[in-house]
Write a protein that holds these residues in place. Structure first.
Motif, PDB file in Angstrom:
ATOM      1  N   TYR A  49      36.302  41.651  36.639  1.00 16.85           N
ATOM      2  CA  TYR A  49      35.760  42.193  37.875  1.00 16.85           C
ATOM      3  C   TYR A  49      35.344  43.639  37.619  1.00 16.85           C
ATOM      4  O   TYR A  49      35.849  44.299  36.702  1.00 16.85           O
ATOM      5  CB  TYR A  49      36.760  42.116  39.030  1.00 16.85           C
ATOM      6  CG  TYR A  49      37.952  43.038  38.900  1.00 16.85           C
ATOM      7  CD1 TYR A  49      37.948  44.301  39.489  1.00 16.85           C
ATOM      8  CD2 TYR A  49      39.091  42.642  38.194  1.00 16.85           C
ATOM      9  CE1 TYR A  49      39.041  45.153  39.359  1.00 16.85           C
ATOM     10  CE2 TYR A  49      40.175  43.487  38.056  1.00 16.85           C
ATOM     11  CZ  TYR A  49      40.151  44.732  38.653  1.00 16.85           C
ATOM     12  OH  TYR A  49      41.218  45.580  38.521  1.00 16.85           O
ATOM     13  N   LYS A  61      44.416  32.947  53.159  1.00 20.70           N
ATOM     14  CA  LYS A  61      43.401  31.997  52.701  1.00 20.70           C
ATOM     15  C   LYS A  61      43.730  30.582  53.192  1.00 20.70           C
ATOM     16  O   LYS A  61      42.846  29.840  53.659  1.00 20.70           O
ATOM     17  CB  LYS A  61      43.330  32.022  51.173  1.00 20.70           C
ATOM     18  CG  LYS A  61      42.257  31.130  50.582  1.00 20.70           C
ATOM     19  CD  LYS A  61      42.254  31.298  49.057  1.00 20.70           C
ATOM     20  CE  LYS A  61      41.210  30.393  48.421  1.00 20.70           C
ATOM     21  NZ  LYS A  61      41.207  30.537  46.941  1.00 20.70           N
ATOM     22  N   LEU A 121      47.551  37.368  50.632  1.00 20.81           N
ATOM     23  CA  LEU A 121      46.181  36.876  50.509  1.00 20.81           C
ATOM     24  C   LEU A 121      46.119  35.351  50.474  1.00 20.81           C
ATOM     25  O   LEU A 121      45.244  34.743  51.106  1.00 20.81           O
ATOM     26  CB  LEU A 121      45.536  37.454  49.244  1.00 20.81           C
ATOM     27  CG  LEU A 121      45.262  38.958  49.266  1.00 20.81           C
ATOM     28  CD1 LEU A 121      44.799  39.436  47.890  1.00 20.81           C
ATOM     29  CD2 LEU A 121      44.212  39.294  50.318  1.00 20.81           C
ATOM     30  N   LYS A 180      34.718  38.520  42.010  1.00 19.02           N
ATOM     31  CA  LYS A 180      34.914  39.575  42.993  1.00 19.02           C
ATOM     32  C   LYS A 180      36.284  40.229  42.784  1.00 19.02           C
ATOM     33  O   LYS A 180      37.234  39.584  42.336  1.00 19.02           O
ATOM     34  CB  LYS A 180      34.837  39.011  44.404  1.00 19.02           C
ATOM     35  CG  LYS A 180      33.512  38.384  44.764  1.00 19.02           C
ATOM     36  CD  LYS A 180      33.580  37.751  46.151  1.00 19.02           C
ATOM     37  CE  LYS A 180      32.280  37.062  46.501  1.00 19.02           C
ATOM     38  NZ  LYS A 180      32.360  36.380  47.825  1.00 19.02           N
ATOM     39  N   LYS A 181      36.370  41.502  43.151  1.00 21.35           N
ATOM     40  CA  LYS A 181      37.655  42.185  43.082  1.00 21.35           C
ATOM     41  C   LYS A 181      38.677  41.489  43.982  1.00 21.35           C
ATOM     42  O   LYS A 181      39.856  41.385  43.641  1.00 21.35           O
ATOM     43  CB  LYS A 181      37.499  43.647  43.497  1.00 21.35           C
ATOM     44  CG  LYS A 181      38.775  44.466  43.366  1.00 21.35           C
ATOM     45  CD  LYS A 181      38.543  45.918  43.736  1.00 21.35           C
ATOM     46  CE  LYS A 181      39.827  46.724  43.596  1.00 21.35           C
ATOM     47  NZ  LYS A 181      39.622  48.147  43.971  1.00 21.35           N
ATOM     48  N   SER A 182      38.224  40.992  45.122  1.00 15.19           N
ATOM     49  CA  SER A 182      39.120  40.315  46.067  1.00 15.19           C
ATOM     50  C   SER A 182      39.664  39.000  45.515  1.00 15.19           C
ATOM     51  O   SER A 182      40.623  38.450  46.057  1.00 15.19           O
ATOM     52  CB  SER A 182      38.392  40.053  47.388  1.00 15.19           C
ATOM     53  OG  SER A 182      37.256  39.234  47.190  1.00 15.19           O
ATOM     54  N   GLU A 183      39.063  38.489  44.440  1.00 15.68           N
ATOM     55  CA  GLU A 183      39.525  37.252  43.808  1.00 15.68           C
ATOM     56  C   GLU A 183      40.377  37.530  42.575  1.00 15.68           C
ATOM     57  O   GLU A 183      40.768  36.596  41.881  1.00 15.68           O
ATOM     58  CB  GLU A 183      38.322  36.404  43.380  1.00 15.68           C
ATOM     59  CG  GLU A 183      37.411  35.993  44.508  1.00 15.68           C
ATOM     60  CD  GLU A 183      36.104  35.394  44.031  1.00 15.68           C
ATOM     61  OE1 GLU A 183      35.526  34.575  44.779  1.00 15.68           O
ATOM     62  OE2 GLU A 183      35.651  35.742  42.920  1.00 15.68           O
TER      63      GLU A 183
END
Length: 234
Positions: free
Chosen positions: A139, A230, A226, A207-210
């Motif tokens: 990322y 989800k 998270l 993505k950073k969120s992943e």
């Protein structure tokens, strides 16, 4: 001819940073469940196994739908490198199934936000681009850019990387960090060259969120939040 892809999920019992992390609850399920679930839903992985030294992890993995191969204690020590662990699993899986795999994909349980779509997209890319011999998920780094990092000598800050004078954040050279979700390589890279990242690796940008990767208790809390969120959004 359809390529044979071997998936490997490593999960030893003696983790130190987060005790018993592979079976700690994340999003209401054992952490290792998320890697197993993604592998089960993949359309391109031929076979996958959990490699562990721990009977409880073996039971939890089996309950989640995974096949397991126990590794010897010598391959489950604190400083055991990953390469011999993967080679051991590959040899055992090939003996069990009477095949030689074309590619090996490592899916670490500590990166629970990886999905089957990530897995299949990465495999598909490497199959279609023979000029790359391996693939690593990464990322883009923002606030932790090397230009904002320092070493420290007797409390004196020493720049790790010289930041261009007057450069804005968005003008800095893009830098990428491995997120632990996917390592994919040709079998020969692992079994003949004793590597996981070959001479020409492809950057599979996520993505950073992943990209949550669990190294400590704070990471575990973040991943739990998270993954719970989800699951509730489904």
């Amino acid at each position: 001819m359809k390529k044979k892809i071997l998936g490997i999920i490593p999960a030893r019992g003696g983790s130190k940073g987060v005790i018993r992390k592979n079976i700690r609850s994340v999003g209401g399920k054992p952490l290792i469940h998320w890697a197993i679930d993604a592998a089960l839903k993949s359309n391109l992985i031929s076979d996958f196994y959990v490699t562990t030294d721990d009977e409880e992890i073996k039971s939890v993995a089996a309950a989640a739908g995974a096949k397991t191969i126990l590794r010897p204690a010598a391959l489950a020590e604190d400083k055991t490198p990953m390469i011999p662990v993967l080679q051991h699993l590959c040899e055992k899986a090939e003996d069990l199934n009477g095949v030689q795999y074309d590619y090996v994909i490592l899916m670490q349980p500590t990166a629970p936000m990886r999905t089957s779509d990530h897995i299949d997209s990465s495999i598909y890319f490497l199959l279609e681009n023979s000029n790359f011999d391996s693939l690593v998920s990464v990322y883009k780094v923002d606030d932790c850019h090397p230009s904002r990092m320092y070493t420290c000598n007797d409390n004196e800050l020493i720049p790790f990387y010289e930041e261009p004078t007057g450069a804005l954040r968005q003008d800095l050279l893009p830098v990428y960090h491995r997120n632990g979700c996917i390592y994919l390589c040709e079998r020969s890279v692992l079994m003949e060259n004793d590597k996981l990242i070959g001479n020409k690796p492809y950057a599979f940008i996520m993505k950073k969120s992943e990209s949550v990767n669990i190294d400590d208790e704070d990471d575990l809390l973040m991943a739990d939040y998270l993954m719970s969120r989800k699951s509730n959004l489904k």
